[in-house]
Design a protein around this motif. Structure first.
Motif, PDB file in Angstrom:
ATOM      1  N   ALA A 187      63.613  15.070  26.267  1.00 14.67           N
ATOM      2  CA  ALA A 187      62.617  15.931  26.898  1.00 14.67           C
ATOM      3  C   ALA A 187      62.886  17.403  26.596  1.00 14.67           C
ATOM      4  O   ALA A 187      61.961  18.180  26.346  1.00 14.67           O
ATOM      5  N   ILE A 188      64.147  17.816  26.585  1.00 15.73           N
ATOM      6  CA  ILE A 188      64.488  19.210  26.278  1.00 15.73           C
ATOM      7  C   ILE A 188      64.158  19.534  24.825  1.00 15.73           C
ATOM      8  O   ILE A 188      63.623  20.608  24.526  1.00 15.73           O
ATOM      9  N   VAL A 189      64.454  18.609  23.912  1.00 17.69           N
ATOM     10  CA  VAL A 189      64.107  18.829  22.502  1.00 17.69           C
ATOM     11  C   VAL A 189      62.590  18.933  22.343  1.00 17.69           C
ATOM     12  O   VAL A 189      62.079  19.781  21.605  1.00 17.69           O
ATOM     13  N   GLY A 190      61.856  18.099  23.046  1.00 14.61           N
ATOM     14  CA  GLY A 190      60.389  18.164  22.989  1.00 14.61           C
ATOM     15  C   GLY A 190      59.847  19.475  23.518  1.00 14.61           C
ATOM     16  O   GLY A 190      58.933  20.060  22.939  1.00 14.61           O
ATOM     17  N   LEU A 191      60.399  19.960  24.628  1.00  9.79           N
ATOM     18  CA  LEU A 191      59.963  21.258  25.156  1.00  9.79           C
ATOM     19  C   LEU A 191      60.299  22.392  24.201  1.00  9.79           C
ATOM     20  O   LEU A 191      59.509  23.321  24.022  1.00  9.79           O
ATOM     21  N   TYR A 192      61.466  22.314  23.571  1.00  6.42           N
ATOM     22  CA  TYR A 192      61.838  23.335  22.581  1.00  6.42           C
ATOM     23  C   TYR A 192      60.838  23.351  21.420  1.00  6.42           C
ATOM     24  O   TYR A 192      60.397  24.414  20.986  1.00  6.42           O
ATOM     25  N   LEU A 193      60.473  22.169  20.919  1.00  6.16           N
ATOM     26  CA  LEU A 193      59.522  22.107  19.813  1.00  6.16           C
ATOM     27  C   LEU A 193      58.152  22.637  20.218  1.00  6.16           C
ATOM     28  O   LEU A 193      57.481  23.314  19.434  1.00  6.16           O
ATOM     29  N   LEU A 194      57.733  22.343  21.433  1.00  8.75           N
ATOM     30  CA  LEU A 194      56.422  22.815  21.879  1.00  8.75           C
ATOM     31  C   LEU A 194      56.387  24.317  22.134  1.00  8.75           C
ATOM     32  O   LEU A 194      55.404  24.986  21.829  1.00  8.75           O
ATOM     33  N   LEU A 195      57.463  24.863  22.681  1.00 13.89           N
ATOM     34  CA  LEU A 195      57.453  26.271  23.063  1.00 13.89           C
ATOM     35  C   LEU A 195      57.817  27.214  21.921  1.00 13.89           C
ATOM     36  O   LEU A 195      57.232  28.285  21.786  1.00 13.89           O
ATOM     37  N   PHE A 196      58.786  26.842  21.100  1.00 15.90           N
ATOM     38  CA  PHE A 196      59.297  27.781  20.109  1.00 15.90           C
ATOM     39  C   PHE A 196      58.922  27.448  18.677  1.00 15.90           C
ATOM     40  O   PHE A 196      59.018  28.299  17.808  1.00 15.90           O
ATOM     41  N   LYS A 197      58.532  26.245  18.389  1.00 14.64           N
ATOM     42  CA  LYS A 197      58.163  25.846  17.030  1.00 14.64           C
ATOM     43  C   LYS A 197      56.686  25.490  16.972  1.00 14.64           C
ATOM     44  O   LYS A 197      56.305  24.426  16.528  1.00 14.64           O
ATOM     45  N   GLN A 198      55.854  26.421  17.398  1.00 11.91           N
ATOM     46  CA  GLN A 198      54.422  26.155  17.419  1.00 11.91           C
ATOM     47  C   GLN A 198      53.864  26.138  16.006  1.00 11.91           C
ATOM     48  O   GLN A 198      54.424  26.726  15.089  1.00 11.91           O
ATOM     49  N   SER A 199      52.746  25.464  15.848  1.00 12.65           N
ATOM     50  CA  SER A 199      52.154  25.335  14.521  1.00 12.65           C
ATOM     51  C   SER A 199      51.498  26.634  14.079  1.00 12.65           C
ATOM     52  O   SER A 199      51.020  27.423  14.888  1.00 12.65           O
TER      53      SER A 199
END
Length: 118
Positions: A50-62
């Protein structure tokens, strides 16, 4: 149609599906931990997913890339960068060195009229 002309190509550099998948795996493993004997380990794995998913959504946006008849447009975090066709001199390809891979990769680089690379 806008002032850039007709849209020839539209794409994203990365999509947000990876973040959603990691969050979903985290939730499923966290809930699934209640049905097995070793609960704590699966709960920890679920929280990490869940933390990795939140990191991808918040900081690695498309980032969106659009190629029009008269310009190339890159949209980054709500800001739009456009390079008009008249400013582009030519396109070069540079080699990408990848460790431990026998495959040679190339990526395109825009060379502008003032000899800057994009």
């Amino acid at each position: 149609m806008n002032d850039f002309g007709e849209l020839l190509y539209a794409g994203k550099t990365d999509n947000n599906k990876n973040g959603f998948v990691f969050i979903l795996l985290g939730i499923i493993s966290f809930i699934g931990a209640n049905f097995i004997y070793a609960k704590m380990m699966l709960m920890v794995i679920g929280v990490v997913f869940a933390i990795v998913g939140l990191y991808l959504l918040l900081f690695k946006q498309s980032k969106k890339l659009s190629i029009y008849e008269n310009a190339i447009v890159l949209t980054l975090e709500g800001q739009e960068l456009s390079i008009p066709k008249e400013q582009i001199s030519h396109i070069e390809y540079q080699k990408v060195k990848v460790r431990r891979s026998p495959v040679v990769n190339y990526y395109p680089v825009l060379i502008l009229n003032d000899k800057t690379k994009c």
